[in-house]
Design a protein around this motif. Structure first.
Motif, PDB file in Angstrom:
ATOM      1  N   ARG A 126     -35.555  -1.151  37.339  1.00 24.14           N
ATOM      2  CA  ARG A 126     -36.276  -1.315  38.594  1.00 24.14           C
ATOM      3  C   ARG A 126     -37.290  -2.442  38.430  1.00 24.14           C
ATOM      4  O   ARG A 126     -38.080  -2.436  37.486  1.00 24.14           O
ATOM      5  CB  ARG A 126     -36.953  -0.011  39.000  1.00 24.14           C
ATOM      6  N   PHE A 127     -37.237  -3.391  39.343  1.00 19.55           N
ATOM      7  CA  PHE A 127     -38.056  -4.596  39.250  1.00 19.55           C
ATOM      8  C   PHE A 127     -39.048  -4.678  40.400  1.00 19.55           C
ATOM      9  O   PHE A 127     -38.702  -4.401  41.543  1.00 19.55           O
ATOM     10  CB  PHE A 127     -37.186  -5.863  39.327  1.00 19.55           C
ATOM     11  N   THR A 128     -40.262  -5.093  40.057  1.00 19.37           N
ATOM     12  CA  THR A 128     -41.217  -5.557  41.046  1.00 19.37           C
ATOM     13  C   THR A 128     -41.284  -7.059  40.845  1.00 19.37           C
ATOM     14  O   THR A 128     -41.431  -7.528  39.709  1.00 19.37           O
ATOM     15  CB  THR A 128     -42.602  -4.914  40.832  1.00 19.37           C
ATOM     16  N   LEU A 129     -41.139  -7.798  41.928  1.00 16.13           N
ATOM     17  CA  LEU A 129     -41.103  -9.257  41.823  1.00 16.13           C
ATOM     18  C   LEU A 129     -42.453  -9.865  42.180  1.00 16.13           C
ATOM     19  O   LEU A 129     -43.258  -9.257  42.891  1.00 16.13           O
ATOM     20  CB  LEU A 129     -40.021  -9.818  42.752  1.00 16.13           C
ATOM     21  N   ASP A 130     -42.662 -11.070  41.686  1.00 14.57           N
ATOM     22  CA  ASP A 130     -43.858 -11.845  42.015  1.00 14.57           C
ATOM     23  C   ASP A 130     -43.642 -12.431  43.410  1.00 14.57           C
ATOM     24  O   ASP A 130     -43.001 -13.467  43.574  1.00 14.57           O
ATOM     25  CB  ASP A 130     -44.058 -12.950  40.980  1.00 14.57           C
ATOM     26  N   LYS A 131     -44.177 -11.750  44.397  1.00 13.33           N
ATOM     27  CA  LYS A 131     -43.932 -12.138  45.783  1.00 13.33           C
ATOM     28  C   LYS A 131     -44.844 -13.263  46.255  1.00 13.33           C
ATOM     29  O   LYS A 131     -44.814 -13.631  47.423  1.00 13.33           O
ATOM     30  CB  LYS A 131     -44.023 -10.909  46.679  1.00 13.33           C
ATOM     31  N   THR A 132     -45.641 -13.827  45.349  1.00 13.27           N
ATOM     32  CA  THR A 132     -46.436 -14.991  45.729  1.00 13.27           C
ATOM     33  C   THR A 132     -45.558 -16.231  45.806  1.00 13.27           C
ATOM     34  O   THR A 132     -45.954 -17.242  46.375  1.00 13.27           O
ATOM     35  CB  THR A 132     -47.594 -15.239  44.730  1.00 13.27           C
ATOM     36  N   GLN A 133     -44.368 -16.150  45.229  1.00 12.49           N
ATOM     37  CA  GLN A 133     -43.411 -17.257  45.277  1.00 12.49           C
ATOM     38  C   GLN A 133     -42.520 -17.085  46.517  1.00 12.49           C
ATOM     39  O   GLN A 133     -41.920 -16.030  46.700  1.00 12.49           O
ATOM     40  CB  GLN A 133     -42.541 -17.264  44.014  1.00 12.49           C
ATOM     41  N   PRO A 134     -42.422 -18.095  47.366  1.00 11.85           N
ATOM     42  CA  PRO A 134     -41.695 -17.940  48.635  1.00 11.85           C
ATOM     43  C   PRO A 134     -40.211 -17.612  48.481  1.00 11.85           C
ATOM     44  O   PRO A 134     -39.635 -16.945  49.333  1.00 11.85           O
ATOM     45  CB  PRO A 134     -41.897 -19.269  49.349  1.00 11.85           C
TER      46      PRO A 134
END
Length: 151
Positions: free
Chosen positions: A69-77
């Motif tokens: 299960r991944f949480t992504l760096d959503k600061t990247q568009p």
């Protein structure tokens, strides 16, 4: 949308997708021509997507299954798009799911053994782009696996 005959066809097809049109028609208690037309109509409508072979990966030597299960760096568009594109290129990834919530993506991964999984994890998983956090869940037992719908 679906009548009782269509539902009968779907029930029998889900139970045994290898049935010939004649066998399916007999079990659904209709003519083969009518059965063929109804199956074709359900395929055209997108109700029947495909008939596929289900492979027992363990029988082929893949003994380890892990849900990541991944949480992504959503600061990247383009984080989602780039992560998903890279994950699709990993042959041992069997399934990719996206979510709304704390977890963004789940990958179902198989490996031959723990050494293979460790190598796969280091070389392919950790190099996927835009990872903020990973949680690994080791598969122990499959308690229920059902894809048939109660039609």
């Amino acid at each position: 949308m679906l009548d009782d005959i269509d539902r009968r066809i779907l029930r029998h097809l889900q139970a045994d997708p290898t049935l010939s049109t004649a066998e399916l028609a007999e079990r659904a208690r209709i003519s083969a021509a009518s059965c063929w037309r109804r199956v074709e109509k359900m395929q055209a409508a997108g109700i029947i997507l495909t008939q596929e072979a289900v492979i027992d990966w363990a029988a082929l030597g893949y003994a380890v299954e892990v849900s990541l299960r991944f949480t992504l760096d959503k600061t990247q568009p383009r984080a989602f798009d780039e992560f998903l594109a890279a994950a699709r290129d990993v042959p041992e990834v069997l399934e990719i799911q996206t979510f709304l919530g704390r977890v963004d993506v789940r990958l179902s991964v198989i490996a031959r053994d723990m050494a293979h999984y460790q190598q796969l994890y280091r070389d392919r998983i950790l190099t996927l782009p835009h990872i903020a956090d990973i949680e690994a869940l080791m598969h122990i037992a499959r308690v229920k696996e059902e894809e048939a719908l109660p039609v």
